[in-house]
Write a protein that holds these residues in place. Structure first.
Motif, PDB file in Angstrom:
ATOM      1  N   ALA A  19       0.850  -1.198   0.000  1.00  0.00           N
ATOM      2  CA  ALA A  19       0.000   0.000   0.000  1.00  0.00           C
ATOM      3  C   ALA A  19       0.879   1.238   0.000  1.00  0.00           C
ATOM      4  CB  ALA A  19      -0.924   0.001   1.222  1.00  0.00           C
ATOM      5  N   ASP A  59      -8.793  -3.310  -3.256  1.00  0.00           N
ATOM      6  CA  ASP A  59      -7.972  -2.669  -2.218  1.00  0.00           C
ATOM      7  C   ASP A  59      -7.457  -1.309  -2.695  1.00  0.00           C
ATOM      8  OD1 ASP A  59      -8.357  -4.986  -0.788  1.00  0.00           O
ATOM      9  OD2 ASP A  59      -6.391  -5.841  -1.237  1.00  0.00           O
ATOM     10  N   VAL A  60      -6.996  -1.283  -3.954  1.00  0.00           N
ATOM     11  CA  VAL A  60      -6.457  -0.044  -4.522  1.00  0.00           C
ATOM     12  C   VAL A  60      -7.559   1.025  -4.566  1.00  0.00           C
ATOM     13  CG1 VAL A  60      -5.675   0.934  -6.726  1.00  0.00           C
ATOM     14  CG2 VAL A  60      -4.541  -1.085  -5.803  1.00  0.00           C
ATOM     15  N   LEU A  63      -8.326   2.475  -1.213  1.00  0.00           N
ATOM     16  CA  LEU A  63      -7.319   3.474  -0.805  1.00  0.00           C
ATOM     17  C   LEU A  63      -7.506   4.793  -1.549  1.00  0.00           C
ATOM     18  CD1 LEU A  63      -4.171   1.132  -0.694  1.00  0.00           C
ATOM     19  CD2 LEU A  63      -5.329   2.143   1.286  1.00  0.00           C
ATOM     20  N   ILE A 249      -4.513  -5.070   3.493  1.00  0.00           N
ATOM     21  CA  ILE A 249      -5.454  -3.953   3.406  1.00  0.00           C
ATOM     22  C   ILE A 249      -6.878  -4.466   3.617  1.00  0.00           C
ATOM     23  CG2 ILE A 249      -6.335  -2.163   1.834  1.00  0.00           C
ATOM     24  CD1 ILE A 249      -3.385  -1.874   2.995  1.00  0.00           C
TER      25      ILE A 249
END
Ligand code: GLU
Length: 438
Positions: A19, A59-60, A63, A249
Motif C-alpha cells: 500500500a 484494495d487499490v 485506498l 489492506i
C-alpha cells in the motif's frame, strides 16, 4: 509527463508495504500531474489468480487510487519473446545448463574458499560437444543476462548517488528452463514500452535496479529515474516480511479502519512529517516530497494506526460519514465521534439513544435516582436541559460532583464513560429517560 507504476503480483492480497508503494507512486503522480499505471506482474501464471487481481483492484480503489491505466504482463509474452530473441542474437543472453543442485554445490565450494557466491560463468566456456551432451541428456537451458562488470551508477531521488559494480553480482537468470520469465526482464520491457519516467519502490530492489539499468541499456539505451525508500519494520524493530500476510489492506478494512487513516499512516510513515490524520488526499498531495522520505527503516505499529483512526474520526465532519452511520443525525455524530475508535462503535451509542436499553442503578442509588426522576424537566429539551435538571437534582438531594453525575450516567447509558450527557440527553428524549430511571 511523468508516468509511474504500481506493480503487484496477483499471488495474494496487498499488505501495508504494498500500500505504501502504491500510495507513494499515486501521490507522486497527483503532485506532478502525471499518470499512474496499475501493472499486474503476473508472469507466474501458476500462482497468479484472477481472484487476487480483483481483490487488489478492490484494495487499490478503497485506498482512493484511480489508476489511469491497467496492464497485465501475462498478455505481453509475445513482446517479451521478441526482446529475448533480440538479446540472444546480440549475445546478451546466454544459455546455462546447471541444475539447482549443481549451482548450490558450487556456491558452497566458493564460500568455503572465502569467495563471494557469484555465478562463475562456466556456461560461457562450454564447448559445442558439452552443450550437445547436455541436450542429449534432456537438459533444457535457462538463460542468463551477461552483465558488463562495470560500475552502474544512478542518482536516486531518495538515496542520492548509488554505485554498484556489476562484477559483484551473478549474471541474473531471466528465463527459466521451462521458458517462463522471472520478474526482471518483463519489468524492464514494460517500463520502456509504457514510458515509465520514475520507478519508486522499496530498497529491497536496489540490486535489481543495477541489473535492470544494464538490461535497459542493452534494450533501449535509456532508464527511468529511480527512488528507493527504506522498508518497514515492526514495532519491535524487526523486519515485517514474515508478518506482512496478516497486515493486508483487506483485513484493515474488515476490522473497520477508515481508508483515510490507512492512507495517512502509510503515506507519512518514514517521512520527516509527523504522522497525523488527513481527511482529504489533497493535504497529503500538497505536503508530498520524495526528499522527505527517510533512509532509515520506518516502524509500523498497528496500535499507532488504531490511534490515528480514532483521531481521524474525532475530526471527521458529519457529511463524510453520514451514509455509514445507521440511524444517526449530525447532533448524534458530533456527540459521539470523540468517544469512538472505530466507526462501528457508533452503533452501540445509537442503541443507547434510540433503543430501550437497561440502565444500571446500584442499590444505594435507588432513592437518589427516584428523586432525579421526579425533578426531570418537561420537554422540549435542548442543550441546557442537562444543567437545569442536575441543578434541580443537586438541590433536592445535596449530592454533588461524581456522586451526583456518575449514578445518572450509569442509569442513562449503562456505562461509566461516554459522550457529554448534555448532548446525549436531548437525543435520548424524555420518554426513554423516564423508563431508564424507573
Ligand atoms: N512485482 C514487483 C514486486 O512486487 C514489482 C517491483 C517493482 O516495482 O519493480 O516486488
Amino acid at each position: 509527463m511523468n508516468i509511474v507504476r504500481f506493480a503487484p503480483s496477483p499471488t495474494g492480497r496487498i499488505h501495508i508495504g504494498n500500500a505504501r508503494a502504491a500510495l507513494l507512486n499515486w501521490l507522486f503522480a497527483l503532485k506532478t500531474g502525471g499518470q499512474f499505471i496499475l501493472r499486474y506482474d503476473d508472469t507466474d501464471t501458476a500462482r497468479s489468480t484472477q481472484e487476487f487481481a480483483d481483490g487488489i483492484a478492490t484494495d487499490v480503489a478503497w485506498l482512493g487510487i484511480k489508476p489511469h491505466r491497467i496492464e497485465w504482463q501475462s498478455k505481453r509474452f509475445d513482446r517479451y519473446d521478441t526482446v529475448a530473441d533480440d538479446l540472444r542474437a546480440r549475445g546478451f543472453l546466454y544459455p546455462c545448463y546447471e541444475t539447482a543442485d549443481e549451482l548450490d554445490r558450487r556456491r558452497k565450494r566458493q564460500q568455503a574458499r572465502g569467495l563471494p557466491p557469484v555465478y562463475d560463468r562456466a556456461a560461457l566456456k562450454l564447448t559445442k560437444e558439452e552443450t550437445e551432451a547436455f541436450l542429449a541428456e534432456g537438459r533444457k537451458p535457462h538463460w542468463r543476462f551477461k552483465l558488463k562488470h562495470e560500475d552502474v551508477t544512478w542518482d536516486d531521488m531518495i538515496r542520492g548517488p548509488v554505485h554498484i559494480n556489476s562484477s559483484t553480482l551473478s549474471d541474473p537468470v531471466l528465463i527459466r528452463e521451462d521458458g517462463t520469465y522471472l520478474y526482471t526482464l518483463p519489468s524492464v520491457i514494460d517500463d520502456i514500452d509504457f514510458n515509465i519516467t520514475h520507478v519508486i519502490r522499496g530498497e529491497d530492489h536496489v540490486v535489481n535496479t543495477a541489473v535492470q539499468i544494464e538490461i535497459s541499456e542493452a534494450i533501449s539505451g535509456a532508464s527511468p529515474i529511480y527512488a528507493h525508500y527504506s522498508l518497514l519494520t515492526g514495532a519491535d524493530g524487526k523486519g515485517l516480511s514474515k508478518r506482512l500476510g496478516s497486515l493486508s489492506i483487506q483485513q484493515f478494512r474488515d476490522s473497520g479502519l477508515e481508508a483515510m487513516a490507512v492512507v495517512s499512516h502509510a503515506s507519512l510513515l518514514g517521512t520527516s512529517d509527523n504522522i497525523h490524520p488527513c481527511t482529504d488526499i489533497q493535504e497529503l498531495v500538497d505536503g508530498f516530497d520524495l526528499g522527505k522520505l527517510s533512509r532509515t527503516p520506518a516502524r509500523f505499529d498497528e496500535a499507532e494506526l488504531a490511534a490515528l483512526n480514532a483521531k481521524l474520526l474525532h475530526m471527521t465532519p458529519w457529511d463524510a460519514v453520514k451514509d455509514r452511520v445507521a440511524g444517526g443525525s449530525e447532533a448524534f455524530w458530533l456527540a459521539v465521534r470523540g468517544n469512538i475508535e472505530k466507526l462501528s462503535e457508533t452503533k452501540a451509542w445509537a442503541d443507547i439513544v434510540t433503543n430501550r436499553i437497561k440502565g444500571v442503578v446500584a442499590d444505594e442509588d435507588k432513592s437518589f435516582i427516584n428523586t432525579a426522576r421526579e425533578v426531570l424537566p418537561p420537554e422540549p429539551w435542548d442543550g441546557n436541559t442537562w444543567k437545569a435538571w442536575t441543578d434541580a437534582v443537586k438541590a433536592a438531594t445535596d449530592r454533588k460532583g461524581k456522586t451526583l453525575f456518575m449514578p445518572l450516567r450509569l442509569a442513562l447509558t449503562g456505562l461509566d464513560h461516554g459522550p457529554e450527557l448534555a448532548v446525549l440527553l436531548p437525543l435520548t428524549g424524555r420518554e426513554r429517560v423516564l423508563e431508564r430511571l424507573a
